[in-house]
Write a protein that holds these residues in place. Structure first.
Motif: not given
Ligand SMILES: NC(=O)c1ccc[n+]([C@@H]2O[C@H](COP(=O)([O-])OP(=O)(O)OC[C@H]3O[C@@H](n4cnc5c(N)ncnc54)[C@H](OP(=O)(O)O)[C@@H]3O)[C@@H](O)[C@H]2O)c1
Length: 308
Positions: A85-92, A136-141
């Motif tokens: 999904d869009d969210n960074d897994p670590v921050l989440q 890459s869009r997910r990465r930028l997010f």
């Protein structure tokens, strides 16, 4: 080999602890360098091998380190890629815990894929990202989430990573590599030792007040892949078949491989190397491949691996 890397790097101040989230190819190399510099290091893996001192961390299965395992972490590096999904897994999964740590630096390994296709032109951190691929869009997010996290974040944008164990030599020797030629196409790359030593360099720059939010970490010489492969083949005295034209080879490529060939850019490293004064360990693929061959040969001799 590690010795020369250690000699050019500075340890962290006494009392520092570096936590590397994701001890994969790059994370392990950084941990090895940090260990050799006598820096206290904590690493994580999804399934640590029995006897390993890596902590278990798997965001997909809600497995997080214990609160106390991260006590005293002063420097953090996330090598964990975006999830589905869009969210960074670590921050989440760890964000609130990370914000309680006495962090002085938090590195996030990203990719130069977020720049998209420049038609072979140079691109720097000052240029707006124009990702063309969904990943890459997910990465930028994820980058944006890290930058908004309130942590002392620095984003390291990386091109193709290579190093001992991730080099073309095995495929060349096995006769499994056919170069592909697309006129004008280049790829950027970075040797894993440069990621490791640039991380330490950036930590020291940051402590001295130089902390650009985003830094490209790549070598000085974008080059066509077939040139690198020919050079590698010469180093091991092997012949390579004639390069195939991209127009013909494309049909046999995976979707992922085609997506790499669909973008062409030259990534500028002036911020790292001029402004921040970093000297590349491997300024080009010739230097990097020579190191890979040396270390892979040494590993083979130590493990007794036979080569045909
Ligand atoms: N490879 C390249 O050419 C390239 C180029 C540009 C940028 N990057 C990015 O740079 C970073 C480092 O690259 P690399 O080649 O060293 O990657 P790697 O070898 O695949 O290592 C990635 C690490 O992330 C961990 N990980 C993955 N998913 C996870 C999850 N859901 N929960 C917890 N841990 C997770 C892996 O755990 P395990 O150890 O358990 O597998 C591994 O330790 C990655 O973010 C990668 O996408 C790579």
């Amino acid at each position: 080999m590690l010795e020369s890397l250690v000699n050019r790097c500075q340890a962290l101040p006494a009392g520092s602890t570096l936590c590397i989230l994701g001890a994969g190819f790059t994370g392990r190399r950084i941990a090895t360098l940090a260990d050799a510099l006598k820096i206290r290091v904590i690493t994580t893996r999804r399934n640590p091998a029995p006897g390993s001192d890596a902590l278990r961390f798997d965001t997909a299965h809600n497995v997080v380190p214990n609160e106390s395992d991260l006590n005293g972490v002063t420097h953090l590096l996330s090598t964990i890629p975006p999830g589905s999904d869009d969210n960074d897994p670590v921050l989440q999964s760890l964000g609130p815990r990370l914000s309680q740590l006495p962090l002085r630096w938090a590195g996030y390994l990203s990719t130069t894929g977020i720049y998209g296709d420049t038609g072979g032109e140079w691109v720097s951190e000052a240029d707006p990202p124009q990702p063309t691929q969904e990943r890459s869009r997910r990465r930028l997010f994820c980058e944006q989430q890290w930058r908004n996290s309130g942590l002392p974040v620095q984003i390291l944008r990386l091109p193709g990573i290579y190093g001992p164990g991730r080099s073309p030599f095995a495929a060349i020797r096995a006769g499994q590599l056919t170069p592909v030629h697309k006129p004008g196409q280049v790829f950027c790359r970075v040797h894993v030792d440069d990621i490791a030593s640039a991380c330490l360099h950036l930590i020291h720059c940051s402590a001295a007040g130089q902390h650009p939010p985003v830094v490209n970490v790549c070598d000085h010489e974008p080059a066509p892949s077939h040139l690198l492969q020919r050079h590698a083949a010469e180093l091991v005295n092997c012949d390579l078949p004639e390069a195939r034209a991209y127009a013909e080879a494309e049909a046999d490529m995976s979707v992922m491989a085609r997506s790499f060939w669909s973008e062409n850019r030259r990534v500028n490293n002036d911020l790292l190397c001029r402004t921040l004064g970093y000297t590349m360990v491997h300024p080009n693929y010739r230097s990097g491949l020579a190191q890979c061959l040396e270390e892979e040969t040494l590993r083979e001799s130590l493990t007794g691996t036979a080569r045909d």
